[in-house]
Design a protein around this motif. Structure first.
Motif, PDB file in Angstrom:
ATOM      1  N   VAL A 165       8.277   3.012  13.314  1.00 51.47           N
ATOM      2  CA  VAL A 165       7.558   4.004  12.606  1.00 51.47           C
ATOM      3  C   VAL A 165       6.508   3.983  11.589  1.00 51.47           C
ATOM      4  CG1 VAL A 165       6.726   6.180  12.229  1.00 51.47           C
ATOM      5  CG2 VAL A 165       8.386   5.687  14.693  1.00 51.47           C
ATOM      6  N   ARG A 166       5.196   3.843  11.014  1.00 52.26           N
ATOM      7  CA  ARG A 166       4.348   3.939   9.662  1.00 52.26           C
ATOM      8  C   ARG A 166       4.312   4.782   9.017  1.00 52.26           C
ATOM      9  NH1 ARG A 166       0.045  -0.138   9.747  1.00 52.26           N
ATOM     10  NH2 ARG A 166      -0.999   1.520   9.954  1.00 52.26           N
ATOM     11  N   VAL A 167       5.011   5.270   8.017  1.00 49.85           N
ATOM     12  CA  VAL A 167       4.551   6.494   7.696  1.00 49.85           C
ATOM     13  C   VAL A 167       3.323   6.550   6.518  1.00 49.85           C
ATOM     14  CG1 VAL A 167       5.527   8.605   6.192  1.00 49.85           C
ATOM     15  CG2 VAL A 167       6.992   7.434   8.271  1.00 49.85           C
ATOM     16  N   GLU A 168       2.425   6.959   6.323  1.00 51.43           N
ATOM     17  CA  GLU A 168       1.819   6.578   4.975  1.00 51.43           C
ATOM     18  C   GLU A 168       1.805   7.359   3.837  1.00 51.43           C
ATOM     19  OE1 GLU A 168      -1.248   5.501   5.418  1.00 51.43           O
ATOM     20  OE2 GLU A 168      -1.014   4.564   6.896  1.00 51.43           O
ATOM     21  N   PRO A 169       1.559   7.550   2.629  1.00 53.10           N
ATOM     22  CA  PRO A 169       2.029   7.919   1.225  1.00 53.10           C
ATOM     23  C   PRO A 169       2.389   9.061   1.380  1.00 53.10           C
ATOM     24  CG  PRO A 169       0.160   6.050   1.588  1.00 53.10           C
ATOM     25  CD  PRO A 169       0.544   6.134   2.307  1.00 53.10           C
ATOM     26  N   ASN A 170       1.563  10.172   2.292  1.00 48.59           N
ATOM     27  CA  ASN A 170       1.398  11.584   2.047  1.00 48.59           C
ATOM     28  C   ASN A 170       2.873  12.363   2.929  1.00 48.59           C
ATOM     29  OD1 ASN A 170       1.282  11.638   4.834  1.00 48.59           O
ATOM     30  ND2 ASN A 170      -1.232  12.234   4.457  1.00 48.59           N
ATOM     31  N   GLY A 171       3.714  11.102   3.279  1.00 47.91           N
ATOM     32  CA  GLY A 171       4.530  11.590   4.404  1.00 47.91           C
ATOM     33  C   GLY A 171       4.595  12.166   5.531  1.00 47.91           C
ATOM     34  N   LYS A 172       3.193  12.861   5.609  1.00 50.91           N
ATOM     35  CA  LYS A 172       3.015  13.445   7.049  1.00 50.91           C
ATOM     36  C   LYS A 172       2.645  12.338   8.555  1.00 50.91           C
ATOM     37  CE  LYS A 172       3.129  17.668   4.548  1.00 50.91           C
ATOM     38  NZ  LYS A 172       2.242  18.827   4.041  1.00 50.91           N
ATOM     39  N   SER A 173       1.721  11.503   7.464  1.00 53.46           N
ATOM     40  CA  SER A 173       0.337  10.874   8.646  1.00 53.46           C
ATOM     41  C   SER A 173       1.326   9.849   8.558  1.00 53.46           C
ATOM     42  CB  SER A 173      -0.708  10.218   7.913  1.00 53.46           C
ATOM     43  OG  SER A 173      -1.031  11.337   7.804  1.00 53.46           O
ATOM     44  N   ARG A 174       1.725   9.695  10.516  1.00 56.62           N
ATOM     45  CA  ARG A 174       2.340   8.559  10.686  1.00 56.62           C
ATOM     46  C   ARG A 174       1.843   8.273  12.398  1.00 56.62           C
ATOM     47  NH1 ARG A 174       8.335  11.249  11.286  1.00 56.62           N
ATOM     48  NH2 ARG A 174       7.732  11.584   9.254  1.00 56.62           N
ATOM     49  N   VAL A 175       1.862   6.193  12.364  1.00 57.89           N
ATOM     50  CA  VAL A 175       1.512   6.162  13.828  1.00 57.89           C
ATOM     51  C   VAL A 175       2.553   5.395  13.672  1.00 57.89           C
ATOM     52  CG1 VAL A 175       1.047   4.266  12.194  1.00 57.89           C
ATOM     53  CG2 VAL A 175       0.015   4.584  14.536  1.00 57.89           C
ATOM     54  N   ARG A 178       1.012  -1.703   0.565  1.00 59.27           N
ATOM     55  CA  ARG A 178      -0.101   0.037  -0.137  1.00 59.27           C
ATOM     56  C   ARG A 178       0.939   1.544   0.287  1.00 59.27           C
ATOM     57  NH1 ARG A 178      -3.958  -1.566   4.515  1.00 59.27           N
ATOM     58  NH2 ARG A 178      -4.915   0.739   4.984  1.00 59.27           N
ATOM     59  N   ASP A 179       1.974   0.674  -0.302  1.00 53.20           N
ATOM     60  CA  ASP A 179       2.706   2.170  -0.433  1.00 53.20           C
ATOM     61  C   ASP A 179       3.339   2.627   0.934  1.00 53.20           C
ATOM     62  OD1 ASP A 179       3.282   1.919  -3.056  1.00 53.20           O
ATOM     63  OD2 ASP A 179       1.382   2.987  -3.697  1.00 53.20           O
ATOM     64  N   ARG A 180       3.135   2.434   2.186  1.00 49.47           N
ATOM     65  CA  ARG A 180       3.585   2.831   3.631  1.00 49.47           C
ATOM     66  C   ARG A 180       4.849   2.659   3.696  1.00 49.47           C
ATOM     67  NH1 ARG A 180      -1.634   1.184   6.615  1.00 49.47           N
ATOM     68  NH2 ARG A 180      -0.515  -1.223   6.001  1.00 49.47           N
ATOM     69  N   MET A 181       5.560   3.337   4.315  1.00 50.40           N
ATOM     70  CA  MET A 181       7.131   3.310   4.487  1.00 50.40           C
ATOM     71  C   MET A 181       7.197   2.611   6.178  1.00 50.40           C
ATOM     72  SD  MET A 181      10.230   5.318   4.243  1.00 50.40           S
ATOM     73  CE  MET A 181       9.838   6.612   5.022  1.00 50.40           C
ATOM     74  N   TYR A 182       7.680   1.768   6.365  1.00 53.91           N
ATOM     75  CA  TYR A 182       8.638   1.291   7.710  1.00 53.91           C
ATOM     76  C   TYR A 182       9.388   1.781   7.978  1.00 53.91           C
ATOM     77  CZ  TYR A 182       3.802  -1.054   7.408  1.00 53.91           C
ATOM     78  OH  TYR A 182       2.406  -1.095   6.840  1.00 53.91           O
ATOM     79  N   VAL A 183      10.172   2.402   9.688  1.00 59.18           N
ATOM     80  CA  VAL A 183      10.982   3.021   9.488  1.00 59.18           C
ATOM     81  C   VAL A 183      11.239   2.272  11.268  1.00 59.18           C
ATOM     82  CG1 VAL A 183      12.230   4.936  10.174  1.00 59.18           C
ATOM     83  CG2 VAL A 183      10.772   5.040   7.939  1.00 59.18           C
ATOM     84  N   LEU A 184      12.663   1.364  11.447  1.00 60.34           N
ATOM     85  CA  LEU A 184      13.110   1.272  12.280  1.00 60.34           C
ATOM     86  C   LEU A 184      13.592   2.236  13.214  1.00 60.34           C
ATOM     87  CD1 LEU A 184      12.798  -1.593  13.904  1.00 60.34           C
ATOM     88  CD2 LEU A 184      14.714  -2.478  12.522  1.00 60.34           C
ATOM     89  N   GLU A 185      13.312   2.749  14.610  1.00 63.31           N
ATOM     90  CA  GLU A 185      14.142   3.526  14.868  1.00 63.31           C
ATOM     91  C   GLU A 185      14.978   2.294  16.493  1.00 63.31           C
ATOM     92  OE1 GLU A 185      11.995   7.147  14.993  1.00 63.31           O
ATOM     93  OE2 GLU A 185      11.404   6.159  16.611  1.00 63.31           O
ATOM     94  N   ALA A 186      16.607   1.676  16.209  1.00 63.93           N
ATOM     95  CA  ALA A 186      17.167   1.523  17.145  1.00 63.93           C
ATOM     96  C   ALA A 186      16.620   2.410  18.589  1.00 63.93           C
ATOM     97  CB  ALA A 186      18.869   1.783  16.762  1.00 63.93           C
ATOM     98  N   SER A 187      16.449   3.127  18.581  1.00 60.43           N
ATOM     99  CA  SER A 187      16.024   4.136  20.182  1.00 60.43           C
ATOM    100  C   SER A 187      14.949   5.065  19.755  1.00 60.43           C
ATOM    101  CB  SER A 187      17.090   4.110  20.785  1.00 60.43           C
ATOM    102  OG  SER A 187      16.812   5.298  22.145  1.00 60.43           O
ATOM    103  N   ALA A 188      14.822   5.400  20.144  1.00 67.41           N
ATOM    104  CA  ALA A 188      13.355   6.598  19.886  1.00 67.41           C
ATOM    105  C   ALA A 188      13.878   7.770  21.149  1.00 67.41           C
ATOM    106  CB  ALA A 188      11.900   6.483  21.185  1.00 67.41           C
ATOM    107  N   ALA A 189      15.005   7.724  21.539  1.00 68.47           N
ATOM    108  CA  ALA A 189      16.173   8.800  22.275  1.00 68.47           C
ATOM    109  C   ALA A 189      17.373   9.109  21.933  1.00 68.47           C
ATOM    110  CB  ALA A 189      15.987   7.784  23.525  1.00 68.47           C
ATOM    111  N   PRO A 190      17.275   9.986  21.250  1.00 75.61           N
ATOM    112  CA  PRO A 190      18.924  10.454  20.717  1.00 75.61           C
ATOM    113  C   PRO A 190      20.222  10.299  20.885  1.00 75.61           C
ATOM    114  CG  PRO A 190      17.796  12.399  22.158  1.00 75.61           C
ATOM    115  CD  PRO A 190      16.921  11.337  22.526  1.00 75.61           C
ATOM    116  N   ALA A 191      20.035   9.353  22.944  1.00 77.33           N
ATOM    117  CA  ALA A 191      21.405   8.647  22.852  1.00 77.33           C
ATOM    118  C   ALA A 191      20.290   7.204  23.314  1.00 77.33           C
ATOM    119  CB  ALA A 191      21.932   9.653  24.314  1.00 77.33           C
ATOM    120  N   PRO A 192      20.841   6.195  22.210  1.00 81.92           N
ATOM    121  CA  PRO A 192      20.563   5.180  22.568  1.00 81.92           C
ATOM    122  C   PRO A 192      19.919   4.975  23.774  1.00 81.92           C
ATOM    123  CG  PRO A 192      22.807   5.205  21.115  1.00 81.92           C
ATOM    124  CD  PRO A 192      22.672   6.766  21.927  1.00 81.92           C
TER     125      PRO A 192
END
Length: 375
Positions: free
Chosen positions: A321-331, A299-313
């Motif tokens: 985080v899933r990003v919708e094709p519009n590039g703005k809506s994310r969950v 469905r053209d949705r991008m999934y982004v794997l973050e090693a840590s949600a904090a700036p320091a691991p």
């Protein structure tokens, strides 16, 4: 989350320095990072266990999952050669010609070994003896390939170069491309000053239309490797973006890559760029932290794997985080992950993630998680 358990580890906020060689701060945070995304729960289960620093993973044409395991490190020091020096605190490395492997995992989560005895190395004890080895796998037809990150003289393995290998039908392996030699002969525009890995620290590899594409974080580039071993540069990321530490790569009509960033960093300062096959680069979306995996669904949705949600691991704060094709809506579809290091979309439409991909001994703590998408 359901059925998810984590082993107990010692941790360090500098683990990524060892694996991907960080250096100086860069840039400001993206405006998109001002607010955390919404949260949608997915079912997360442990698919496989007993792995040693699992990294990149791909499904093969046989339906099995193949996982690159960085391994257990080694004890041999680098040669006394100025071209083999990695300065403290990351270096000096110690290494071994054996110690990492590629595992095959069947649909029931049972692990067998596809290939053993690959090079493995570790950072200085001051940085926690953190391990690099085989970094990722890819398939051209039925033939498996892999990229090495823990080899080369700078990692205490002078007899084996960092590069792309082919796994042969008889269980042996052949180096088809010496990527360390390529980087020495073809330096990038803006190499990392004060934190330089002479042999590189290759992180991701994918196969597209019969060729292989690999990402190197420390120098900052993407290269193409043919099955015959010819190497060419797709893009010198450092030339336009500086030392942003590119890591994960995916293909969805164009190449997309994410970056780890450098420390200290602002929350939300990691990004995803789009790169055409001809090497033109454009910022796609930002507002992430420590990106180590990318994938796209049907469905053209991008999934982004973050090693840590904090700036320091920080252990236990990894997320997807899933990003919708519009590039703005994310969950956020999964969180609480423990230093995840790689992600792939399975033929069943679910995500599979290497978890506990960095950490000190004991060995065997690594996992593959199955992220069952609910919509």
């Amino acid at each position: 989350m359901k059925n998810l358990k984590y082993p107990r580890l010692l941790s360090t906020v500098t683990w990524t320095c060892a694996a991907i060689a960080l250096a100086l701060p860069f840039g400001a945070r993206e405006a998109m990072a001002k607010h955390d995304p919404a949260v949608a729960q997915a079912t997360v289960t442990v698919f496989a266990e007993g792995l040693n620093n699992p990294r990149g993973l791909k499904f093969g044409p046989d339906g099995n999952l193949y996982v690159a395991e960085a391994g257990v490190g080694g004890a041999s020091p680098p040669p006394a050669d100025p071209d083999c020096v990695v300065v403290p605190p990351v270096g000096p490395y110690t290494g071994s010609t054996t110690g990492s492997r590629i595992s095959r995992i069947d649909s029931d989560g049972n692990r067998t070994t596809l290939l053993d005895g690959l090079p493995s190395s570790q950072t200085s004890a001051a940085l926690g003896s953190l391990v690099s080895g085989v970094a990722d796998v890819a398939f051209i037809g039925s033939t498996p390939y892999a990229v090495l990150a823990g080899a080369g003289c700078s990692h205490g393995v002078p007899s084996v170069p960092n590069g792309v290998i082919r796994i042969n039908p008889d269980g042996s392996w052949t180096t088809i491309a010496d990527l360390g030699a390529y980087q020495r002969a073809n330096p990038v525009a803006h190499p990392a000053e004060g934190d330089f890995e002479p042999d590189g620290t290759w992180y991701s590899i994918i196969a597209i239309r019969g060729n292989l594409y690999a990402v190197e974080p420390n120098h900052g580039e993407i290269v193409r490797v043919t099955p015959g071993g010819q190497i060419s540069r797709v893009i010198d990321v450092s030339a336009s973006q500086g030392h942003v530490v590119p890591t994960a790569i995916a293909y969805h009509g164009n190449f997309y890559f994410g970056n780890l960033g450098t420390f200290p960093q602002d929350t939300g300062s990691s990004r995803v760029w789009k790169v055409t096959p001809s090497g033109r680069i454009k910022l796609d979306t930002g507002g992430f932290n420590l990106v180590l995996g990318l994938a796209f669904d049907k469905r053209d949705r991008m999934y982004v794997l973050e090693a840590s949600a904090a700036p320091a691991p920080t252990p236990g704060t990894g997320r997807i985080v899933r990003v919708e094709p519009n590039g703005k809506s994310r969950v956020v579809i999964a969180d609480g992950l423990f230093f995840p290091t790689g992600m792939t979309l399975g033929p069943d439409g679910n995500l599979y993630v290497s978890n506990v991909g960095f950490g000190p001994p004991p060995v065997g703590l690594g996992q593959v998680l199955k992220i069952e998408l609910l919509d």
